[in-house]
Design a protein around this motif. Sequence first.
Motif, PDB file in Angstrom:
ATOM      1  N   ASP A  23      -6.697 -13.243  -4.040  1.00 53.88           N
ATOM      2  CA  ASP A  23      -5.807 -14.764  -4.074  1.00 53.88           C
ATOM      3  C   ASP A  23      -5.701 -14.969  -5.321  1.00 53.88           C
ATOM      4  N   ALA A  24      -4.996 -16.103  -5.623  1.00 56.36           N
ATOM      5  CA  ALA A  24      -4.567 -16.830  -6.804  1.00 56.36           C
ATOM      6  C   ALA A  24      -5.634 -17.186  -7.541  1.00 56.36           C
ATOM      7  N   TYR A  25      -6.773 -17.327  -6.927  1.00 55.12           N
ATOM      8  CA  TYR A  25      -7.959 -17.702  -7.457  1.00 55.12           C
ATOM      9  C   TYR A  25      -8.600 -17.090  -8.605  1.00 55.12           C
ATOM     10  N   ASP A  26      -8.213 -15.703  -8.206  1.00 49.92           N
ATOM     11  CA  ASP A  26      -8.700 -14.318  -8.976  1.00 49.92           C
ATOM     12  C   ASP A  26      -8.407 -14.511 -10.439  1.00 49.92           C
ATOM     13  N   THR A  27      -7.209 -15.093 -10.634  1.00 44.58           N
ATOM     14  CA  THR A  27      -6.693 -15.233 -11.934  1.00 44.58           C
ATOM     15  C   THR A  27      -7.474 -16.278 -12.981  1.00 44.58           C
ATOM     16  N   VAL A  28      -8.084 -17.347 -12.218  1.00 42.98           N
ATOM     17  CA  VAL A  28      -8.718 -18.491 -12.919  1.00 42.98           C
ATOM     18  C   VAL A  28     -10.264 -18.207 -12.624  1.00 42.98           C
ATOM     19  N   ALA A  29     -10.854 -17.450 -12.159  1.00 42.13           N
ATOM     20  CA  ALA A  29     -12.271 -17.338 -11.734  1.00 42.13           C
ATOM     21  C   ALA A  29     -13.092 -16.865 -12.874  1.00 42.13           C
ATOM     22  N   ALA A  52      -9.735 -25.583  -9.663  1.00 41.01           N
ATOM     23  CA  ALA A  52      -9.697 -24.380  -8.561  1.00 41.01           C
ATOM     24  C   ALA A  52     -10.815 -24.672  -7.659  1.00 41.01           C
ATOM     25  N   ALA A  53     -11.985 -25.040  -8.214  1.00 40.14           N
ATOM     26  CA  ALA A  53     -13.024 -25.429  -7.217  1.00 40.14           C
ATOM     27  C   ALA A  53     -12.695 -26.775  -6.526  1.00 40.14           C
ATOM     28  N   ALA A  54     -12.309 -27.737  -7.228  1.00 34.17           N
ATOM     29  CA  ALA A  54     -12.066 -28.979  -6.538  1.00 34.17           C
ATOM     30  C   ALA A  54     -11.178 -28.892  -5.281  1.00 34.17           C
ATOM     31  N   ALA A  55     -10.088 -27.861  -5.395  1.00 34.29           N
ATOM     32  CA  ALA A  55      -9.023 -27.865  -4.251  1.00 34.29           C
ATOM     33  C   ALA A  55      -9.986 -27.150  -3.362  1.00 34.29           C
ATOM     34  N   LYS A  56     -11.217 -26.442  -3.589  1.00 36.80           N
ATOM     35  CA  LYS A  56     -11.914 -25.742  -2.184  1.00 36.80           C
ATOM     36  C   LYS A  56     -13.131 -26.624  -1.866  1.00 36.80           C
ATOM     37  N   VAL A  57     -13.494 -27.560  -2.866  1.00 33.37           N
ATOM     38  CA  VAL A  57     -14.881 -28.159  -2.476  1.00 33.37           C
ATOM     39  C   VAL A  57     -14.535 -29.912  -2.352  1.00 33.37           C
ATOM     40  N   GLY A  59     -12.238 -32.023  -3.306  1.00 32.57           N
ATOM     41  CA  GLY A  59     -11.935 -32.500  -4.461  1.00 32.57           C
ATOM     42  C   GLY A  59     -12.953 -32.781  -5.299  1.00 32.57           C
ATOM     43  N   ASP A  60     -13.950 -32.375  -5.382  1.00 35.03           N
ATOM     44  CA  ASP A  60     -15.267 -32.710  -6.305  1.00 35.03           C
ATOM     45  C   ASP A  60     -15.494 -31.741  -7.388  1.00 35.03           C
ATOM     46  N   PRO A  61     -14.667 -32.143  -8.530  1.00 32.71           N
ATOM     47  CA  PRO A  61     -14.820 -31.451  -9.968  1.00 32.71           C
ATOM     48  C   PRO A  61     -16.207 -31.163 -10.348  1.00 32.71           C
ATOM     49  N   SER A  62     -17.315 -31.731 -10.179  1.00 38.51           N
ATOM     50  CA  SER A  62     -18.588 -31.393 -10.332  1.00 38.51           C
ATOM     51  C   SER A  62     -19.474 -30.237  -9.594  1.00 38.51           C
ATOM     52  N   VAL A  63     -18.710 -29.681  -8.673  1.00 37.44           N
ATOM     53  CA  VAL A  63     -19.118 -28.967  -7.701  1.00 37.44           C
ATOM     54  C   VAL A  63     -18.346 -27.434  -7.888  1.00 37.44           C
ATOM     55  N   GLY A  64     -18.944 -26.324  -8.408  1.00 36.91           N
ATOM     56  CA  GLY A  64     -18.452 -25.066  -8.387  1.00 36.91           C
ATOM     57  C   GLY A  64     -18.547 -24.485  -7.151  1.00 36.91           C
ATOM     58  N   SER A  65     -17.633 -23.470  -6.706  1.00 38.92           N
ATOM     59  CA  SER A  65     -17.321 -22.592  -5.727  1.00 38.92           C
ATOM     60  C   SER A  65     -17.906 -21.235  -5.984  1.00 38.92           C
ATOM     61  N   LEU A  66     -19.061 -20.748  -5.521  1.00 37.29           N
ATOM     62  CA  LEU A  66     -19.427 -19.321  -5.468  1.00 37.29           C
ATOM     63  C   LEU A  66     -18.824 -18.495  -4.440  1.00 37.29           C
ATOM     64  N   GLY A  67     -18.227 -17.389  -4.555  1.00 41.83           N
ATOM     65  CA  GLY A  67     -17.574 -16.733  -3.589  1.00 41.83           C
ATOM     66  C   GLY A  67     -17.278 -15.146  -3.898  1.00 41.83           C
ATOM     67  N   ARG A  68     -16.867 -14.442  -2.860  1.00 41.85           N
ATOM     68  CA  ARG A  68     -16.622 -12.865  -3.074  1.00 41.85           C
ATOM     69  C   ARG A  68     -17.928 -12.237  -3.452  1.00 41.85           C
ATOM     70  N   LEU A  69     -19.024 -12.775  -3.037  1.00 38.09           N
ATOM     71  CA  LEU A  69     -20.330 -12.057  -3.663  1.00 38.09           C
ATOM     72  C   LEU A  69     -20.264 -10.585  -2.692  1.00 38.09           C
ATOM     73  N   ALA A  70     -20.683  -9.723  -3.449  1.00 40.89           N
ATOM     74  CA  ALA A  70     -20.426  -8.243  -2.740  1.00 40.89           C
ATOM     75  C   ALA A  70     -21.293  -7.376  -3.415  1.00 40.89           C
ATOM     76  N   VAL A  71     -21.986  -6.851  -2.522  1.00 39.66           N
ATOM     77  CA  VAL A  71     -23.096  -5.729  -3.338  1.00 39.66           C
ATOM     78  C   VAL A  71     -22.814  -4.259  -2.509  1.00 39.66           C
ATOM     79  N   THR A  72     -22.629  -3.206  -3.201  1.00 37.55           N
ATOM     80  CA  THR A  72     -22.552  -2.104  -2.561  1.00 37.55           C
ATOM     81  C   THR A  72     -23.612  -1.603  -1.623  1.00 37.55           C
ATOM     82  N   LYS A  73     -23.361  -0.776  -0.810  1.00 36.76           N
ATOM     83  CA  LYS A  73     -24.304  -0.338   0.190  1.00 36.76           C
ATOM     84  C   LYS A  73     -25.647   0.283  -0.480  1.00 36.76           C
ATOM     85  N   ALA A  74     -25.436   1.185  -1.334  1.00 35.82           N
ATOM     86  CA  ALA A  74     -26.207   1.845  -1.932  1.00 35.82           C
ATOM     87  C   ALA A  74     -27.243   0.902  -2.875  1.00 35.82           C
TER      88      ALA A  74
END
Length: 138
Positions: A23-29, A52-57, A59-74
């Motif tokens: 998504d467009a957030y990838d460019t600013v994350a 970017a986070a405020a749009a997802k959380v 509207g609170d700019p003091s809170v970040g948004s953790l996302g797209r956490l992925a670990v390979t199967k191995a």
Amino acid sequence: MCFTVRKEVFVGEQGVPEDLEYDAYDTVAVHVLAVRADGVPLGTGRLLYGEAAAAKVDGDPSVGSLGRLAVTKAARGLGVGAALVRAIEEAARARGLAAVNLHAQTHALGFYERLGYVAYGPEFPDAGIPHRAMRRVL
């Protein structure tokens, strides 16, 4: 390499459509990447902050948004996911954030709870996968 891991885990294993995964957030994350000593990627995640986070959380700019956490199967079960979460939290602290929110797949709630996250609100679907919102005060 972050996108390679995400494609392997989310698109390949979980069947998330590619047009939803990126998504467009990838460019600013802030992206984090765990790699083996030989450079092989093991996992990734991202932090959104500021507007970017405020749009997802709510509207609170003091809170970040953790996302797209992925670990390979191995690499699962080796502590890679926890290390990625801690690295993202450190990036959030460095930016003066007070808390981090995330949307956890329901099967991963226990993982995040062990790292200090608390679930709130109802379960909801995201890309056809059940999720819950979670937050950790830093």
